[in-house]
Design an enzyme around this catalytic site. Structure first.
Site, mmCIF file in Angstrom:
data_model
loop_
_atom_site.group_PDB
_atom_site.id
_atom_site.type_symbol
_atom_site.label_atom_id
_atom_site.label_comp_id
_atom_site.label_asym_id
_atom_site.label_seq_id
_atom_site.Cartn_x
_atom_site.Cartn_y
_atom_site.Cartn_z
ATOM 1 N N GLU A 167 5.680 8.432 -5.612
ATOM 2 C CA GLU A 167 5.546 8.013 -4.120
ATOM 3 C C GLU A 167 4.199 8.198 -3.828
ATOM 4 O O GLU A 167 3.508 9.000 -4.631
ATOM 5 C CB GLU A 167 6.285 9.276 -3.135
ATOM 6 C CG GLU A 167 6.027 9.183 -1.807
ATOM 7 C CD GLU A 167 6.305 7.812 -1.220
ATOM 8 O OE1 GLU A 167 6.145 6.730 -1.597
ATOM 9 O OE2 GLU A 167 7.368 8.043 -0.226
ATOM 10 N N ASP A 168 3.881 7.315 -2.860
ATOM 11 C CA ASP A 168 2.275 7.216 -2.592
ATOM 12 C C ASP A 168 1.939 8.481 -1.701
ATOM 13 O O ASP A 168 0.990 8.975 -2.029
ATOM 14 C CB ASP A 168 2.038 5.810 -1.987
ATOM 15 C CG ASP A 168 2.802 5.527 -0.568
ATOM 16 O OD1 ASP A 168 3.941 6.542 -0.428
ATOM 17 O OD2 ASP A 168 2.503 4.599 0.044
ATOM 18 N N ASP A 184 4.219 12.513 3.880
ATOM 19 C CA ASP A 184 3.595 12.695 5.207
ATOM 20 C C ASP A 184 4.511 13.522 5.982
ATOM 21 O O ASP A 184 4.398 14.840 5.801
ATOM 22 C CB ASP A 184 3.863 11.311 5.922
ATOM 23 C CG ASP A 184 2.964 10.988 7.293
ATOM 24 O OD1 ASP A 184 1.806 11.924 7.465
ATOM 25 O OD2 ASP A 184 3.275 10.298 8.075
ATOM 26 N N PHE A 217 -5.182 8.642 8.736
ATOM 27 C CA PHE A 217 -4.469 7.361 8.243
ATOM 28 C C PHE A 217 -5.429 6.575 6.959
ATOM 29 O O PHE A 217 -6.404 6.525 7.296
ATOM 30 C CB PHE A 217 -4.273 6.351 9.137
ATOM 31 C CG PHE A 217 -3.214 5.516 9.014
ATOM 32 C CD1 PHE A 217 -1.941 5.761 9.013
ATOM 33 C CD2 PHE A 217 -3.664 4.146 8.482
ATOM 34 C CE1 PHE A 217 -0.798 4.924 8.758
ATOM 35 C CE2 PHE A 217 -2.799 3.184 7.986
ATOM 36 C CZ PHE A 217 -1.395 3.405 8.223
ATOM 37 N N ARG A 257 -3.842 -3.042 0.403
ATOM 38 C CA ARG A 257 -3.559 -2.375 -0.607
ATOM 39 C C ARG A 257 -4.143 -2.393 -1.880
ATOM 40 O O ARG A 257 -4.156 -1.729 -2.713
ATOM 41 C CB ARG A 257 -1.896 -2.846 -1.061
ATOM 42 C CG ARG A 257 -0.878 -2.778 0.176
ATOM 43 C CD ARG A 257 0.479 -2.949 -0.685
ATOM 44 N NE ARG A 257 1.683 -3.094 0.609
ATOM 45 C CZ ARG A 257 2.353 -2.191 0.937
ATOM 46 N NH1 ARG A 257 2.057 -1.085 0.524
ATOM 47 N NH2 ARG A 257 3.023 -2.442 2.013
HETATM 48 P P1 IMP Z 1 7.408 10.329 5.408
HETATM 49 O O1 IMP Z 1 8.733 9.768 5.550
HETATM 50 O O2 IMP Z 1 6.740 10.609 6.807
HETATM 51 O O3 IMP Z 1 6.929 11.401 4.640
HETATM 52 O O4 IMP Z 1 6.465 9.143 4.992
HETATM 53 C C1 IMP Z 1 6.081 8.498 3.726
HETATM 54 C C2 IMP Z 1 5.485 7.125 3.904
HETATM 55 O O5 IMP Z 1 5.111 6.949 5.172
HETATM 56 C C3 IMP Z 1 4.586 6.632 2.852
HETATM 57 O O6 IMP Z 1 5.496 6.550 1.723
HETATM 58 C C4 IMP Z 1 3.823 5.689 3.542
HETATM 59 O O7 IMP Z 1 4.407 4.502 3.175
HETATM 60 C C5 IMP Z 1 3.601 5.954 4.827
HETATM 61 N N1 IMP Z 1 2.565 6.650 5.217
HETATM 62 C C6 IMP Z 1 2.370 7.859 5.675
HETATM 63 N N2 IMP Z 1 1.097 8.149 5.858
HETATM 64 C C7 IMP Z 1 0.250 6.960 5.487
HETATM 65 C C8 IMP Z 1 -1.019 6.527 5.635
HETATM 66 O O8 IMP Z 1 -1.974 7.417 5.946
HETATM 67 N N3 IMP Z 1 -1.333 5.476 5.425
HETATM 68 C C9 IMP Z 1 -0.452 4.480 5.296
HETATM 69 N N4 IMP Z 1 1.154 4.851 4.790
HETATM 70 C C10 IMP Z 1 1.294 6.086 5.193
HETATM 71 MG MG MG Z 2 5.912 4.694 0.853
#
Ligand code: IMP
Ligand code: MG
Length: 183
Positions: free
Chosen positions: A101-102, A105, A154, A167
């Site tokens: 995963e990237d 959050d 962010f 990206r």
């Molecule tokens: P989560 O479900 O809230 O953990 O969100 C995860 C996804 O939200 C990540 O895989 C990203 O695609 C997106 N995301 C969360 N933070 C950022 C950020 O700072 N920049 C860009 N995308 C983000």
């Molecule tokens: Mg993602």
């Protein structure tokens, strides 16, 4: 839609990412030593650059597959369900799987993805995230390996987007939103 004015400030240089990936690759090799063919499951789209660099550092035989799930956008907490937009091509039952995963959050995405993959009965299911924002977590979930913990900012680059852009930046940058200039 025009984006609010913003600028991108360097946060994690490409060289630091590369060095960290070397370390992570050694740990993953140790974990999966003896695995016949490790299945790398990349979450589209943000993980594509990280996967490309990570797999080339692994001295293991790997298979690469991708999963795309919907993001929950600005939905309320109860609607934070993720749907599969693109499923894996291969079966993972009985296999060793590493989910890539990237960013973790709030944790909702990774939690749902792990739930749906676990139901397919892999032998081992592990996760790696390039970035982690622990202060944003809403559900209890941790990746087994994390590249960098970052504050609640962010970020973009190295596969990660802002409104589908940026990206392709080779480093991780923080997005700073700029007040519009007065006429
Ligand atoms: P989560 O479900 O809230 O953990 O969100 C995860 C996804 O939200 C990540 O895989 C990203 O695609 C997106 N995301 C969360 N933070 C950022 C950020 O700072 N920049 C860009 N995308 C983000
Ligand atoms: Mg993602």
């Amino acid at each position: 839609m025009p984006q609010p004015r913003h600028k991108i400030e360097p946060m994690i240089p490409a060289s630091a990412i590369a060095a960290r990936i070397d370390e992570l690759a050694r740990e993953i090799e140790a974990e999966f030593a003896g695995t016949d063919k490790l299945v790398i499951v990349g979450l589209l789209r943000g993980s594509f650059v990280f996967i490309a660099d990570l797999v080339r550092k692994l001295r293991l035989n790997v298979e690469v597959d991708f999963l795309e799930v919907s993001s929950y956008g600005d939905g309320t907490e109860s609607s934070r369900e993720v749907r599969i937009l693109k499923d894996l091509r291969g079966e993972i039952g009985g296999r060793d799987v590493l989910v890539v995963e990237d960013i973790v959050d709030t944790g909702h995405t990774l939690k749902h993805v792990l739930g749906l993959l676990r139901a397919r009965k892999p032998e081992r299911l592990r996760t790696i995230a390039l970035l982690d924002k622990p202060s944003r977590r809403e559900v209890e979930i941790r990746a087994d390996w994390v590249g960098f913990e970052i504050p609640d900012e962010f970020v973009v680059g190295y596969g990660i987007d802002y409104a589908q852009g940026n990206r392709n930046l080779p480093y991780i940058g923080r997005v700073r939103f700029v007040e519009s200039a007065q006429p």
